[in-house]
Design a protein around this motif. Structure first.
Motif, mmCIF file in Angstrom:
data_model
loop_
_atom_site.group_PDB
_atom_site.id
_atom_site.type_symbol
_atom_site.label_atom_id
_atom_site.label_comp_id
_atom_site.label_asym_id
_atom_site.label_seq_id
_atom_site.Cartn_x
_atom_site.Cartn_y
_atom_site.Cartn_z
ATOM 1 N N VAL A 1 13.345 13.353 -0.548
ATOM 2 C CA VAL A 1 14.603 13.274 -1.280
ATOM 3 C C VAL A 1 14.734 11.847 -1.802
ATOM 4 O O VAL A 1 13.990 10.960 -1.374
ATOM 5 C CB VAL A 1 15.822 13.643 -0.391
ATOM 6 C CG1 VAL A 1 15.766 15.093 0.051
ATOM 7 C CG2 VAL A 1 15.925 12.740 0.809
ATOM 8 N N GLN A 2 15.684 11.640 -2.705
ATOM 9 C CA GLN A 2 15.824 10.293 -3.244
ATOM 10 C C GLN A 2 16.342 9.338 -2.176
ATOM 11 O O GLN A 2 17.301 9.625 -1.464
ATOM 12 C CB GLN A 2 16.747 10.252 -4.450
ATOM 13 C CG GLN A 2 16.734 8.871 -5.081
ATOM 14 C CD GLN A 2 17.526 8.787 -6.364
ATOM 15 O OE1 GLN A 2 18.490 9.493 -6.560
ATOM 16 N NE2 GLN A 2 17.102 7.892 -7.247
ATOM 17 N N ASP B 1 0.808 -1.225 0.000
ATOM 18 C CA ASP B 1 0.000 0.000 0.000
ATOM 19 C C ASP B 1 0.840 1.273 0.000
ATOM 20 O O ASP B 1 0.299 2.364 -0.170
ATOM 21 C CB ASP B 1 -0.925 0.034 1.229
ATOM 22 C CG ASP B 1 -1.990 -1.044 1.189
ATOM 23 O OD1 ASP B 1 -2.261 -1.582 0.098
ATOM 24 O OD2 ASP B 1 -2.546 -1.354 2.258
ATOM 25 N N ILE B 2 2.139 1.152 0.186
ATOM 26 C CA ILE B 2 2.986 2.335 0.351
ATOM 27 C C ILE B 2 3.439 2.869 -0.995
ATOM 28 O O ILE B 2 3.943 2.139 -1.843
ATOM 29 C CB ILE B 2 4.200 2.008 1.247
ATOM 30 C CG1 ILE B 2 3.716 1.512 2.608
ATOM 31 C CG2 ILE B 2 5.092 3.232 1.410
ATOM 32 C CD1 ILE B 2 4.825 1.007 3.499
ATOM 33 N N LYS B 3 3.255 4.203 -1.173
ATOM 34 C CA LYS B 3 3.667 4.906 -2.387
ATOM 35 C C LYS B 3 4.464 6.130 -1.991
ATOM 36 O O LYS B 3 4.289 6.678 -0.902
ATOM 37 C CB LYS B 3 2.445 5.326 -3.196
ATOM 38 C CG LYS B 3 1.615 4.165 -3.692
ATOM 39 C CD LYS B 3 0.402 4.638 -4.459
ATOM 40 C CE LYS B 3 -0.413 3.419 -4.903
ATOM 41 N NZ LYS B 3 -1.587 3.788 -5.660
ATOM 42 N N ALA C 1 14.579 2.479 -5.875
ATOM 43 C CA ALA C 1 14.731 3.919 -5.623
ATOM 44 C C ALA C 1 13.367 4.602 -5.648
ATOM 45 O O ALA C 1 12.486 4.239 -6.437
ATOM 46 C CB ALA C 1 15.639 4.535 -6.674
ATOM 47 N N TYR C 2 13.202 5.591 -4.772
ATOM 48 C CA TYR C 2 11.956 6.336 -4.666
ATOM 49 C C TYR C 2 12.213 7.631 -3.906
ATOM 50 O O TYR C 2 13.318 7.860 -3.417
ATOM 51 C CB TYR C 2 10.870 5.494 -3.975
ATOM 52 C CG TYR C 2 11.316 4.894 -2.661
ATOM 53 C CD1 TYR C 2 11.019 5.507 -1.446
ATOM 54 C CD2 TYR C 2 12.038 3.694 -2.631
ATOM 55 C CE1 TYR C 2 11.435 4.948 -0.244
ATOM 56 C CE2 TYR C 2 12.442 3.136 -1.438
ATOM 57 C CZ TYR C 2 12.140 3.766 -0.253
ATOM 58 O OH TYR C 2 12.551 3.215 0.938
ATOM 59 N N MET C 3 11.210 8.469 -3.812
ATOM 60 C CA MET C 3 11.321 9.738 -3.098
ATOM 61 C C MET C 3 10.653 9.593 -1.724
ATOM 62 O O MET C 3 9.498 9.167 -1.637
ATOM 63 C CB MET C 3 10.644 10.861 -3.888
ATOM 64 C CG MET C 3 11.255 11.111 -5.257
ATOM 65 S SD MET C 3 12.974 11.645 -5.186
ATOM 66 C CE MET C 3 12.795 13.295 -4.540
ATOM 67 N N LEU D 1 4.633 6.541 -6.979
ATOM 68 C CA LEU D 1 5.330 5.297 -7.269
ATOM 69 C C LEU D 1 5.017 4.272 -6.185
ATOM 70 O O LEU D 1 5.267 4.512 -5.007
ATOM 71 C CB LEU D 1 6.847 5.510 -7.356
ATOM 72 C CG LEU D 1 7.694 4.257 -7.537
ATOM 73 C CD1 LEU D 1 7.466 3.653 -8.921
ATOM 74 C CD2 LEU D 1 9.162 4.572 -7.335
ATOM 75 N N ALA D 2 4.472 3.144 -6.583
ATOM 76 C CA ALA D 2 4.138 2.062 -5.644
ATOM 77 C C ALA D 2 5.406 1.267 -5.353
ATOM 78 O O ALA D 2 5.552 0.111 -5.760
ATOM 79 C CB ALA D 2 3.041 1.188 -6.221
#
Length: 149
Positions: free
Chosen positions: A129-130, A91-93, A117-119, A98-99
């Motif tokens: 941040v990345q 469930d986390i985006k 990788a995600y923000m 971005l899932a």
């Protein structure tokens, strides 16, 4: 002359210590990967004990902004996380939608460490941040440790 050399040496040591302290505020990629490798060994040795240590941040499994999280490989329910234990990883985006939780579930493979990788905001901020998270599968658990770029 000797006095000036001693003073210069002390001054240089203080400056280098201050510079190191600034760079050591956050965990590095190398430290995150090493923590994940240690976590996998702990899960394989005694899963219940390892998950308890991860949740409590004991045994070197919490260091600055580095921590271990795990989720059931079957349903994605987080079994270890400093603040999200019991949440579904799927469930986390991130802020861009971005899932990444689903990507972590898809990417994690036994015996292989992958990167997702995600923000995401640092623990002390609201500004995303990345972040790069190393993930793998250990038995019936998917575990990861992320660091901020």
């Amino acid at each position: 002359m000797f006095r000036k050399l001693v003073f210069a040496g002390i001054y240089a040591a203080v400056l280098s210590t201050a510079a190191f302290a600034q760079t050591a505020e956050y965990g590095t990629a190398e430290e995150a990967r090493a923590m994940l490798e240690k976590a996998v060994a702990a899960v394989k040795a005694d899963k219940a004990k390892a998950l308890d240590m991860f949740n409590k941040g004991e045994g070197g499994f919490k260091d600055r902004d580095l921590y271990v999280f795990c989720a059931n490989a079957s349903d994605g329910v987080e079994t270890a996380h400093p603040t999200h234990k019991g949440s579904k990883l799927t469930d986390i985006k991130d802020v861009n939608g971005l899932a990444f939780g689903e990507e972590i579930m898809r990417t994690a493979t036994e015996g292989k460490i992958s990167e997702v990788a995600y923000m995401w905001p640092r623990p002390d901020s609201d500004t995303p941040v990345q972040k790069v998270t190393f993930v793998t599968k250990a038995g019936d658990q998917i575990c990861g440790v992320g660091y901020y770029k």
